[in-house]
Scaffold this active site. Structure first.
Site: not given
Length: 634
Positions: A329-331
């Site tokens: 995801g966003s990481t």
């Protein structure tokens, strides 16, 4: 005139007649005439003697030539004693030398009732099992009746007790009871309990390694012990000429971990507390030194006690953060921005227009809040975690180049690590990735491919150390003495990105902590960069409704990066379960402890007196080290 007997033959006188009977009692000496011995008799005697000598010679030759090896081995068996090694293993210690795993001597008590005899008894007297049980029960803390029942009518070879500690064994010996036999054996002990179970593993009851480092480093942990042979005299006294050089030598090597027990404890406690609050399925917390790839902490929950492994489900024996895949995801967004900068597809001062949603190949893509953010720069893209902004940025990179970069950084390659069970991630084929526009679009915000938390940690370490891909590891090798305190040299690593590119991305990550919607790890005086992530969870290529994986990654200090902290929590429950609410609080406690334990000085003056935190007190710190105050989002 004296009358004498003459030789005229006249009769003897009366006195002479009286003495005649005595004279007849004298033995008569017989003289045997010499005769020659027959030649046949001499030959027979000679042949008999020769046959005897020949027989002795043949027997001697038979014993020396034919039976020599057997007789020699029998003699050596009587004259020598062989000591079989009991299979001790080398200890495992953490980076500070604290014991993580070690062998302790334990004893099994055997009874042979037919030989029971007390000190001072007549040698022929045999004591009853009841007599022995009366003296033994207080030492073993066992009822007399139980001991008598165990021995029963058996005459020998009765196991009375096992896992006796050395002190109890000493007290049994002091009783001096004949017929009691103590058998020594090593037992693997894990004094830290659950703290390192996820990486160290355990030995089963047969001392066979079953998981973790105990299994993957089994050969190194086994001591090189051979059969010891010692000659003894007739009275049993050891003789020095039978001892081989080095036979009595035992090394003191230990397998040293890079993990710190103090930081590991802080990480695990914080993780368990947060998982309980959010009713999560599992979680992992990791800390890496970006300069050489050493892991300072690798906590996992739920865990198990390796001292009582049989009481736990086998599914807990594997470290999921190294073996299970998930979509980051966003990481992953900072990694993608670094790729775009490296390809010069975007500029550091560039901007994108975020309308809140767009359609790619017939598929709609939304921001997490389904709101637009207008014309924003890339620091803001990370701060608001804009999916649309990331798709627009990565659209400037050709799909084929994007795919090649994902291959270059090793998404689908098993990382070079000593962590047991590490696996490669999953990446769509080049054909699918380049022919279907939705694939590079979803990959832009960290979905559509999968990796392990360990791999994500390695990639963020690459951003922190100037673009070098170092190997994550948890062991420093076999060390002893002063070698335990020696620090590992910086690793070279594989250069992948331009240091100027990584420096720019770190500045953007710092802005997330400074100006983002969730400054949960902002600490006065310390420059920290970070990025949260809340990704949908997929199973067999299908997203599970309502299932999320919440994560947060932090790099510190930004001016001279040394550490990366990653927290991943699987399936937290609740409508408000996000990376910022679930993972950030765990990372904050870990960072607080890390700053104290590693003596990381503030990058900027704080203007406040130092204060000791709970983490510092828990680790044994006396509060004399500086500790920055933390701002916690309410």
């Amino acid at each position: 005139m004296v009358r004498t007997r003459g030789w005229s033959g006249s009769e003897p006188s009366a006195p002479e007649r009286r003495q005649e009977p005595n004279a007849r009692k004298r033995p008569n000496r017989r003289v045997i005439a010499l005769q020659s011995v027959p030649a046949g008799r001499l030959l027979a005697v000679y042949l008999l003697l020769a046959a005897g000598l020949i027989g002795l010679s043949v027997r001697l030759a038979w014993l020396q030539v034919k039976e020599g090896d057997r007789l020699q081995s029998r003699a050596r068996a009587i004259q020598t004693q062989q000591v079989k090694p009991i299979g001790r293993r080398r200890p495992i210690v953490d980076r500070q030398g604290r014991l993580v795993a070690l062998d302790e001597e334990r004893f099994t008590l055997w009874a042979h009732p037919r030989f029971f005899n007390f000190p001072g008894d007549d040698p022929q007297l045999v004591r009853t099992p009841t007599d022995v049980a009366q003296r033994l029960s207080s030492v073993l803390v066992m009822p007399e009746t139980a001991l008598v029942q165990s021995m029963g009518p058996r005459r020998s070879g009765v196991k009375l007790a096992t896992e006796l500690d050395p002190e109890t064994a000493r007290r049994v010996r002091e009783l001096g009871i004949s017929g009691l036999d103590l058998e020594a054996y090593p037992q693997r002990i894990y004094p830290q309990g659950q703290l390192f179970a996820n990486v160290v593993g355990f030995l089963n009851l047969e001392r066979v390694a079953q998981a973790g480092l105990e299994q993957s480093r089994d050969k190194e942990l086994r001591r090189h012990e051979g059969m010891r042979t010692m000659r003894r005299g007739a009275d049993g006294t050891p003789l020095p000429d039978g001892i081989q050089a080095g036979a009595l030598y035992s090394d003191d090597l230990r397998l040293q971990l890079t993990l710190d027990a103090r930081l590991q404890q802080v990480a695990q406690q914080a993780l368990v507390k947060q998982m309980k609050q959010w009713k999560a399925k599992r979680g992992a917390a990791m800390v890496m030194d970006v300069r050489n790839g050493e892991l300072l902490a690798l906590a996992s929950a739920p865990s198990y006690d390796p001292n009582r492994f049989w009481s736990f489900a086998p599914s807990l024996f594997r470290e999921w953060s190294v073996q299970d895949l998930y979509e980051p995801g966003s990481t992953f967004k900072p990694i993608n921005l670094a790729i775009a900068l490296q390809e010069k597809a975007i500029q550091a001062d560039g901007k994108v227009s975020d309308g809140g949603q767009l359609t790619i190949g017939g598929w709609p893509i939304f921001n997490h809040d389904r709101k637009g953010n207008g014309l924003i720069d890339f620091p803001t893209v990370l701060q608001v975690s804009s999916n649309v902004g990331m798709v627009l940025a990565m659209r400037q990179v050709k799909p084929a180049q994007f795919w090649e970069w994902l291959r270059t950084i090793g998404i689908d390659t098993m990382p070079d690590t000593d962590l047991p069970g590490a696996v490669a991630g999953q990446l769509k084929s080049r054909e699918i990735f380049t022919s279907q526009p939705i694939e590079p679009a979803t990959a832009a915000f960290g979905q559509g491919f999968s990796l392990t938390p360990l791999k994500l940690l390695q990639l963020h370490a690459m951003i922190a150390n100037g673009g070098r891909l170092v190997s994550p590891h948890i062991t420093r090798g076999l060390r002893s003495g002063e070698g335990l305190a020696a620090a590992a040299p910086p690793a070279q690593g594989l250069p992948v990105l331009d240091p100027a590119v990584t420096k720019q991305v770190l500045a953007w990550m710092e802005s997330v902590v400074k100006h983002g919607s969730d400054p949960g790890v902002k600490m006065e005086g310390h420059r920290i960069g970070g990025k949260t992530g809340t990704a949908q969870k997929a199973l067999n290529g299908v997203y599970i409704a309502g299932a999320r994986i919440c994560s947060f990654v932090a790099t510190l200090p930004i001016d001279d990066p040394r550490y990366v902290v990653l927290v991943v929590v699987d399936e937290p429950q609740g409508a408000n379960a996000y990376g910022s609410t679930v993972a950030v609080p765990v990372a904050r406690q870990i960072i607080e402890a890390l700053l104290v334990l590693e003596k990381v000085a503030p990058s900027q003056p704080t203007g406040k007196p130092p204060a000791a935190t709970g983490a510092a007190r828990a680790s044994g710190d006396n509060g004399s080290r500086p500790q920055a105050a933390a701002t916690v989002r309410g």
